[in-house]
Design an enzyme around this catalytic site. Sequence first.
Site, short mmCIF file in Angstrom:
data_model
loop_
_atom_site.label_atom_id
_atom_site.label_comp_id
_atom_site.label_asym_id
_atom_site.label_seq_id
_atom_site.Cartn_x
_atom_site.Cartn_y
_atom_site.Cartn_z
N LEU A 55 -0.44 -3.09 9.19
CA LEU A 55 -1.07 -1.95 8.40
C LEU A 55 -2.05 -2.39 7.47
O LEU A 55 -2.98 -1.26 7.17
CB LEU A 55 -0.06 -1.12 7.57
N TYR A 93 -14.93 1.67 9.41
CA TYR A 93 -13.53 1.88 9.48
C TYR A 93 -13.12 2.13 11.00
O TYR A 93 -12.34 1.48 11.66
CB TYR A 93 -12.98 2.92 8.64
N ASP A 140 -4.32 -12.79 1.95
CA ASP A 140 -5.67 -11.88 2.60
C ASP A 140 -5.31 -11.98 4.07
O ASP A 140 -5.48 -13.03 4.57
CB ASP A 140 -6.94 -12.32 1.92
N GLY A 142 0.72 -1.03 0.12
CA GLY A 142 0.05 -0.06 0.11
C GLY A 142 0.84 1.21 -0.10
O GLY A 142 2.29 1.14 -0.31
#
Length: 316
Positions: free
Chosen positions: A74, A146, A57, A11
């Site tokens: 992360l 989130y 995953d 990412g």
Amino acid sequence: MKTMLVTGGAGFIGSHLCEKLLDEGYKVICLDDLSTGDEDNIQRLLSDDRFAYLQHDITKPLAIEEEINHLFHLASPASPVDYQEMPIETLLTGSSGTHNALELAKEKGAVFLLTSSSEVYGDPQVHPQREDYLGNVNPIGPRSCYDEAKRFAEALTMAYHRKYGLDVRIVRIFNTYGPRMRKDDGRAIPNFITQALANEPITVYGDGSQTRSFCYISDMVNGICKAMFSKEMSGEVVNLGSQNEITVLELAERIKKLTNSNSKIIFKKLPEDDPKQRCPDISKAREILSWEPKVDLDAGLNKTIEWYMNKKSIKI
Ligand code: UDP
């Protein structure tokens, strides 16, 4: 040679972190399912024999044979557009994913670092936000997938610390920007830069009076590493972010100027539960980690703009 595992290593923040860890002489195992990460971000690292990439995953159990000394967790969608498109995956990443990462750290005796978020403070009523502020989160709102995932991840991390004595630390990351943010991730800085460079309208949500403070990526990865390697951080949480608070409208104007753009600034509907004011109190990071951001906003924006123009690897 110590081995670092970075979940979400392909990412935006993860790939810069992998790079820094390699620069510092560590072996790095990067785990990513590429749901929001990008293999391009780590392309340059693949030829380094101290670097290994596993497409995985994190919500699925994992077995790793190598010794792991430090585990940076992360992995998670992080932009409001991404996590609202993947609300269930986001909740499962924060819960099952963090559980799997903690189990791995426990099995390996690794030091564990969770990257949490300023979103745990929700739409804060206390300003600036200190680590002991408990937050103002809407548990059923569109951002809750989130916010609550990160809050759960923090609670689970502390449960492993209390129950098993696992050496853990938590960093709460405030808005961060720089090269490798996906153009289409929906956040303010990538949107404004791509719009400004194309001379298309710059989309400010609401009246643009909401505030954020933006931290450049090199400062953020320095802070994350300092938190990981500081003994005083065991069982602690620390805010990492810039204290240079500006309104979103000011940010749009700043980017328009730096890109010499002819774009108009237009106003669109403010998303539900969009925090009105956000800025970290970083006294704890200053004290424990001797850390504070060094790169000023214009310098960081210029490097980011340059990257969006060339899409080439630049030294952050
Ligand atoms: N925002 C905006 N226009 C955009 C994208 C975002 O005005 O095209 C606003 C958004 O509503 C928020 C701020 O910019 O108030 C920062 O949004 P971002 O998605 O970058 O991060 P957040 O801090 O909300 O997680």
